[in-house]
Design an enzyme around this catalytic site. Structure first.
Site, PDB file in Angstrom:
ATOM      1  N   GLY A  90      62.851  93.267  53.028  1.00  0.00           N
ATOM      2  CA  GLY A  90      64.254  93.272  52.626  1.00  0.00           C
ATOM      3  C   GLY A  90      64.605  92.414  51.429  1.00  0.00           C
ATOM      4  CG  ASP A 116      67.131  91.110  53.921  1.00  0.00           C
ATOM      5  OD1 ASP A 116      66.930  90.197  54.755  1.00  0.00           O
ATOM      6  OD2 ASP A 116      66.859  92.299  54.151  1.00  0.00           O
ATOM      7  CG  ASP A 124      71.931  90.123  62.180  1.00  0.00           C
ATOM      8  OD1 ASP A 124      73.161  90.058  62.215  1.00  0.00           O
ATOM      9  OD2 ASP A 124      71.283  90.951  62.843  1.00  0.00           O
ATOM     10  CE  LYS A 178      74.618  91.462  59.810  1.00  0.00           C
ATOM     11  NZ  LYS A 178      74.439  92.917  60.086  1.00  0.00           N
ATOM     12  CG  PHE A 214      73.327  97.959  59.946  1.00  0.00           C
ATOM     13  CD1 PHE A 214      72.459  97.057  60.547  1.00  0.00           C
ATOM     14  CD2 PHE A 214      72.815  98.900  59.077  1.00  0.00           C
ATOM     15  CE1 PHE A 214      71.100  97.095  60.278  1.00  0.00           C
ATOM     16  CE2 PHE A 214      71.451  98.954  58.810  1.00  0.00           C
ATOM     17  CZ  PHE A 214      70.590  98.053  59.413  1.00  0.00           C
ATOM     18  CG  ASP A 257      65.395  98.933  55.994  1.00  0.00           C
ATOM     19  OD1 ASP A 257      65.617  97.708  56.195  1.00  0.00           O
ATOM     20  OD2 ASP A 257      64.734  99.646  56.768  1.00  0.00           O
ATOM     21  NE  ARG A 272      62.984  98.797  52.619  1.00  0.00           N
ATOM     22  CZ  ARG A 272      63.189  97.943  53.614  1.00  0.00           C
ATOM     23  NH1 ARG A 272      64.029  96.947  53.488  1.00  0.00           N
ATOM     24  NH2 ARG A 272      62.536  98.079  54.759  1.00  0.00           N
TER      25      ARG A 272
HETATM   26  P1  IMP Z   1      67.659  88.087  62.080  1.00  0.00           P
HETATM   27  O1  IMP Z   1      66.272  87.732  62.533  1.00  0.00           O
HETATM   28  O2  IMP Z   1      68.439  88.771  63.182  1.00  0.00           O
HETATM   29  O3  IMP Z   1      68.431  86.973  61.428  1.00  0.00           O
HETATM   30  O4  IMP Z   1      67.542  89.279  61.081  1.00  0.00           O
HETATM   31  C1  IMP Z   1      67.010  89.225  59.913  1.00  0.00           C
HETATM   32  C2  IMP Z   1      66.502  90.585  59.498  1.00  0.00           C
HETATM   33  O5  IMP Z   1      67.160  91.691  60.162  1.00  0.00           O
HETATM   34  C3  IMP Z   1      66.844  90.745  58.052  1.00  0.00           C
HETATM   35  O6  IMP Z   1      65.833  90.191  57.245  1.00  0.00           O
HETATM   36  C4  IMP Z   1      66.969  92.235  57.915  1.00  0.00           C
HETATM   37  O7  IMP Z   1      65.704  92.805  57.694  1.00  0.00           O
HETATM   38  C5  IMP Z   1      67.472  92.712  59.251  1.00  0.00           C
HETATM   39  N1  IMP Z   1      68.945  92.918  59.213  1.00  0.00           N
HETATM   40  C6  IMP Z   1      69.897  92.182  59.818  1.00  0.00           C
HETATM   41  N2  IMP Z   1      71.123  92.657  59.565  1.00  0.00           N
HETATM   42  C7  IMP Z   1      70.939  93.719  58.747  1.00  0.00           C
HETATM   43  C8  IMP Z   1      71.856  94.635  58.098  1.00  0.00           C
HETATM   44  O8  IMP Z   1      73.089  94.579  58.215  1.00  0.00           O
HETATM   45  N3  IMP Z   1      71.266  95.601  57.339  1.00  0.00           N
HETATM   46  C9  IMP Z   1      69.922  95.716  57.163  1.00  0.00           C
HETATM   47  N4  IMP Z   1      69.046  94.875  57.726  1.00  0.00           N
HETATM   48  C10 IMP Z   1      69.544  93.891  58.523  1.00  0.00           C
HETATM   49 MG    MG Z   2      64.252  91.689  56.424  1.00  0.00          MG
END
Ligand code: IMP
Ligand code: MG
Length: 177
Positions: free
Chosen positions: A42, A101, A104, A132, A153, A160, A166
Site C-alpha cells: 500500500g 499508507d 487503521d 482513521k 474505506f 486497494d 491503487r
Molecule cells: P491496520 O493494521 O488495521 O492499521 O491496517 C493497516 C493496513 O490495512 C493498511 O496498510 C492497508 O493495507 C489496510 N487498510 C486499512 N484501511 C484501509 C482502507 O480504507 N483502504 C485500503 N486499505 C486499508
Molecule cells: Mg498496507
C-alpha cells in the site's frame, strides 16, 4: 471513471502534504542517512513521493522494503500480521522511519515497530499518509501523519480494494459498493 469515486484527498493536497511531512522529517532526522522502510504494497506510491520530497528538503533516506499482510475480511485486519523481508535487512543501530499508507486498527504498524526495535534499531519513527483513529484496536499514534479521516474505506494513491484502484492519483471513496 471519476464518477465511481468521491475524492476525499486531491492530488494537489497530497503533493503539498508530502512537502510538509518531508520538512518535519528532515527537521527531526537531519542530513545524515537514515533507513526509510516502506511497507508494501500500500505505501509504494506514498514512499516514492515522500522519499523524493525528503531529498528536496535536504534529507538522505536509504530505501528498503518489507511486506506485511494480515488475514481478515476484505476490508479489515485480523491482527495476525505476517512479515516478508526481501533481503538481508540490517536494522542494528539504524535510525528507522517506517512508512505506511494508512493507520487503521494499528495492528500492522505496532507489530512492525516492535519488530524493528527488537532488531536493535536505535530508534523507530512512523509516517502514514492517512489515519482513521476511530478504528483503532491497539493504542498507537504515528509520528508523522498526513490526513486524519473518518471511518471510510478508501482507495487510490497505493490503497486497494482486492488489488484494484491503487493507481488512482487521489484518495477516494468508492460510490457503488
Ligand atoms: P491496520 O493494521 O488495521 O492499521 O491496517 C493497516 C493496513 O490495512 C493498511 O496498510 C492497508 O493495507 C489496510 N487498510 C486499512 N484501511 C484501509 C482502507 O480504507 N483502504 C485500503 N486499505 C486499508
Ligand atoms: Mg498496507
Amino acid at each position: 471513471m471519476k464518477d465511481r469515486f468521491k475524492i476525499l484527498v486531491s492530488t494537489e493536497e497530497i503533493q503539498q502534504k508530502n512537502i510538509d511531512l518531508a520538512n518535519q522529517i528532515v527537521r527531526d532526522f537531519g542530513t545524515e542517512p537514515f533507513l526509510l522502510l516502506s511497507i508494501l504494497t500500500g505505501s509504494f506510491i506514498f514512499s516514492a513521493d515522500l522519499c523524493r520530497a525528503i531529498v528536496t528538503a535536504g534529507g538522505d533516506p536509504i530505501i528498503a522494503f518489507l511486506s506485511a499482510s494480515s488475514y481478515g475480511s476484505q476490508t479489515t485486519s485480523s491482527g495476525n500480521v505476517s512479515l516478508t523481508i526481501f533481503k538481508e535487512l540490517s536494522l542494528s543501530s539504524k535510525r528507522v522511519l517506517l512508512v505506511d499508507d494508512i493507520l487503521d486498527t494499528g495492528y500492522t504498524l505496532s507489530h512492525i515497530k516492535n519488530y524493528v526495535l527488537a532488531h536493535s534499531a536505535s530508534f523507530c519513527k512512523t509516517a502514514v499518509l492517512l489515519d482513521k483513529p476511530s478504528r483503532r484496536k491497539v493504542s498507537f499514534s504515528a509520528d508523522y501523519c498526513g490526513f486524519t479521516i473518518d471511518d471510510h474505506f478508501v482507495v487510490g494513491y497505493g490503497l486497494d480494494l482486492n488489488d484494484q484502484f491503487r493507481s488512482l492519483p487521489y484518495v477516494a471513496i468508492i460510490q457503488d459498493t
